[in-house]
Design a protein around this motif. Structure first.
Motif, PDB file in Angstrom:
ATOM      1  N   LEU A   1      50.911  51.271  33.529  1.00 52.92           N
ATOM      2  CA  LEU A   1      51.162  51.375  34.968  1.00 52.92           C
ATOM      3  C   LEU A   1      50.007  50.790  35.773  1.00 52.92           C
ATOM      4  N   PHE A   2      48.785  50.925  35.252  1.00 55.39           N
ATOM      5  CA  PHE A   2      47.635  50.332  35.944  1.00 55.39           C
ATOM      6  C   PHE A   2      47.758  48.813  35.978  1.00 55.39           C
ATOM      7  N   TYR A   3      48.138  48.219  34.851  1.00 50.92           N
ATOM      8  CA  TYR A   3      48.285  46.764  34.797  1.00 50.92           C
ATOM      9  C   TYR A   3      49.472  46.307  35.653  1.00 50.92           C
ATOM     10  N   LEU A   4      50.518  47.123  35.693  1.00 52.03           N
ATOM     11  CA  LEU A   4      51.654  46.793  36.553  1.00 52.03           C
ATOM     12  C   LEU A   4      51.228  46.799  38.019  1.00 52.03           C
ATOM     13  N   PHE A   5      50.340  47.734  38.374  1.00 51.93           N
ATOM     14  CA  PHE A   5      49.802  47.779  39.740  1.00 51.93           C
ATOM     15  C   PHE A   5      49.065  46.476  40.062  1.00 51.93           C
ATOM     16  N   GLY A   6      48.229  46.010  39.122  1.00 48.18           N
ATOM     17  CA  GLY A   6      47.514  44.755  39.344  1.00 48.18           C
ATOM     18  C   GLY A   6      48.457  43.570  39.476  1.00 48.18           C
ATOM     19  N   PHE A   7      49.463  43.515  38.611  1.00 43.50           N
ATOM     20  CA  PHE A   7      50.435  42.420  38.688  1.00 43.50           C
ATOM     21  C   PHE A   7      51.223  42.470  39.996  1.00 43.50           C
ATOM     22  N   SER A   8      51.470  43.674  40.503  1.00 37.15           N
ATOM     23  CA  SER A   8      52.220  43.795  41.760  1.00 37.15           C
ATOM     24  C   SER A   8      51.439  43.205  42.926  1.00 37.15           C
ATOM     25  N   LEU A   9      50.117  43.395  42.927  1.00 34.66           N
ATOM     26  CA  LEU A   9      49.289  42.811  43.992  1.00 34.66           C
ATOM     27  C   LEU A   9      49.333  41.285  43.940  1.00 34.66           C
ATOM     28  N   VAL A  10      49.242  40.738  42.729  1.00 33.21           N
ATOM     29  CA  VAL A  10      49.322  39.284  42.579  1.00 33.21           C
ATOM     30  C   VAL A  10      50.706  38.789  43.001  1.00 33.21           C
ATOM     31  N   GLY A  11      51.749  39.540  42.602  1.00 30.59           N
ATOM     32  CA  GLY A  11      53.120  39.154  42.943  1.00 30.59           C
ATOM     33  C   GLY A  11      53.371  39.179  44.439  1.00 30.59           C
TER      34      GLY A  11
END
Length: 318
Positions: free
Chosen positions: A222-232
């Protein structure tokens, strides 16, 4: 064998009656109806655990037919299709004594799929997009409020500012409909898990329970998904990729919510035996309604998924 069948039929009839009554409350009584809809699957869950899948399915069918006669066929179909499958999934997990997390995950996935099927069927039969219908109701309510403010003499610049803020919020709500469905499924599943387990425990069943709040740890993914969401979000908005933007915003708010939950678990562990639990929940309520504090706690929870602060605190104490 005959006595068991009679007992199953008797309990099924009683729980079908309760299911129909709860559905009537959900449809016709404001406010209380929202709560009633959330616990509507509970009798089905209890029946499946006590008498098996066959009796649960028969009861769902009977309740659906009665609701279609007393309420309205489309509402009955939406209730049955949207809420019965997660209850049956929960009942299956209870009967198999699945761990709480696994049972909740299976039931949540079932709930989301069921809600999508119910909404899709509603769209196919009526030609009305239920998402748009809800958004139009919100817009009508807001327009009525704006008219009232204008009648009271609120300055035009303030009214224009409110309209602009609503327009942004309206757009965001429309974008977050997938997340709203997931959250609705999670709330329904969690409420029925907790209440169903409590009722069945009183009836003599030994069922797995959720771990204490202090021990809740969510997946590091979920932490990595949070980071990917910011980039997205950055890529989607800067390059006008609407689908990427919508997916990223849903992922951002989903992971932020999970971070907040993990942050609450950290505070619960730190404050255990230091303050009373009711005082603890008052503090959490204050944090929740304060946007800045809630965001900070969510970030703490997200980083805890990697650094495991509770383990570090425990090591220092020892």
């Amino acid at each position: 064998m005959a006595d068991i069948k009679i007992k199953s039929m008797t309990e099924s009839s009683l729980l079908v009656a309760i299911t129909v009554i709860v559905a009537l409350v959900g449809v016709y009584i404001p406010l209380l109806g929202e709560v009633a809809i959330l616990i509507w699957p509970l009798p089905i869950l209890i029946l499946e655990v006590r008498h098996g899948l066959k009796w649960a399915l028969l009861s769902v069918l009977a309740a659906g037919i009665i609701m279609a006669i007393l309420i309205e066929p489309m509402s009955a179909i939406r209730l049955v299709l949207g809420f019965a499958p997660p209850a049956i999934a929960l009942g299956y997990g209870f009967r198999r004594a699945l761990p709480a997390g696994q049972n909740l995950l299976i039931s949540l996935v079932t709930a989301v799929i069921s809600m999508l099927l119910a909404l899709g069927l509603f769209l196919a039969i009526t030609g009305i997009n239920p998402f748009n219908m809800e958004l139009e109701m919100m817009e009508d309510t807001f327009n009525s409020s704006i008219s009232a403010y204008e009648a009271m003499g609120v300055p035009a610049d303030k009214v224009a500012e409110m309209k602009d803020n609503f327009g942004q919020a309206f757009k965001l709500v429309g974008m977050l409909m997938p997340l709203i469905i997931i959250c609705s499924g999670l709330i329904t599943t969690l409420i029925n898990y907790v209440m169903g387990r409590k009722v069945l425990t009183h009836l003599g069943y030994n069922l797995p329970k959720l771990p204490p709040l202090d021990q809740w740890r969510l997946p590091v993914a979920l932490f990595y998904l949070f980071g990917f969401s910011l980039v997205g979000i950055y890529w989607g908005e800067s390059r006008n990729i609407s689908l990427l933007t919508q997916i990223s915003y849903n992922a951002f708010f989903l992971t932020t919510c999970t971070g907040f939950v993990q942050g609450v678990a950290i505070l619960s562990s730190l404050l255990r035996n230091k303050i009373s639990r009711w005082m603890f929940w008052i503090i959490i309520g204050f944090i929740f309604i304060n946007g800045l504090l809630a965001q900070l706690l969510a970030f703490v929870g997200l980083f805890d998924m990697i650094f495991d602060y509770r383990k570090r605190f425990s090591a220092r104490r020892n």
